[in-house]
Design a protein around this motif. Sequence first.
Motif, PDB file in Angstrom:
ATOM      1  N   UNK A  44      62.991  17.350  84.294  1.00 25.98           N
ATOM      2  CA  UNK A  44      63.496  18.567  85.077  1.00 25.98           C
ATOM      3  C   UNK A  44      63.628  18.105  86.612  1.00 25.98           C
ATOM      4  N   UNK A  45      63.269  16.908  86.809  1.00 23.02           N
ATOM      5  CA  UNK A  45      63.294  16.653  88.221  1.00 23.02           C
ATOM      6  C   UNK A  45      64.715  15.970  88.777  1.00 23.02           C
TER       7      UNK A  45
ATOM      8  N   UNK B  50      56.205  11.725  87.574  1.00 24.61           N
ATOM      9  CA  UNK B  50      56.250  12.026  89.008  1.00 24.61           C
ATOM     10  C   UNK B  50      57.339  11.680  89.683  1.00 24.61           C
ATOM     11  N   UNK B  51      58.054  11.060  89.383  1.00 19.98           N
ATOM     12  CA  UNK B  51      59.345  10.366  89.953  1.00 19.98           C
ATOM     13  C   UNK B  51      59.974   9.404  89.326  1.00 19.98           C
TER      14      UNK B  51
ATOM     15  N   UNK C  58      60.848   5.646  85.038  1.00 22.45           N
ATOM     16  CA  UNK C  58      60.254   6.593  85.597  1.00 22.45           C
ATOM     17  C   UNK C  58      58.822   6.153  85.977  1.00 22.45           C
ATOM     18  N   UNK C  59      58.183   6.974  86.931  1.00 20.93           N
ATOM     19  CA  UNK C  59      56.798   6.657  87.165  1.00 20.93           C
ATOM     20  C   UNK C  59      56.031   7.928  86.741  1.00 20.93           C
TER      21      UNK C  59
END
Length: 200
Positions: free
Chosen positions: A187-188, A116-117, A107-108
């Motif tokens: 959630x992304x 965020x990504x 993860x970022x």
Amino acid sequence: ACCGNGYLSRKMAKTAKKVLGVDLTESLIESAKQQDNPGNIEFSIGTIEGLLFAENMFDTVLCNMALMDIERLEAVIKELSRVLKTDGILVASIIHPCFENPPNTYSLFDENNQRIGRVVRQYFKTGLIVDEKQPIENGEPYQHYHYTISDYLNAFSKASLFLEETSEPNGSAIFKQLNRDDGGMNSDTPTFIIFKLRKV
């Protein structure tokens, strides 16, 4: 198949005529047997690479969160298909190979520590993956076998398993159902992928 402590076996037993749970780990089978089990469940130690059941025996096979721990993917899927009746259903869930394959995915985060990504790399490199950053209980590093989605789909096809439905559930929604708040972290991107297949 790979029933663990029998949690899902007990849920299935509420509507099934009979449930047979198999797992390779003796301590998990012992734990499963010690639960408050209904009379229509039996647990046994065994490997899903060589199930000790007759061909065309089961209406449904559930293999939950196990195929990514298997070295001989095609052979295991063929074995799961072998014990299914024609027109029987296999439900198989795995950690999503596109987004959850540490250390090749990670993860970022922004300056507020909000995710965020997701970085994805070496998706096409299949086989044994060892993550030294995630030790497990016995101190050994976390490891799994990474396969592409097409590896899974092609193995299903070779085993006469027709894909009826697939789901990539929102990880945050699942954690919420388990009364665990992940702060929307999952959630992304999907954490899992679930296949529903019918033997033809």
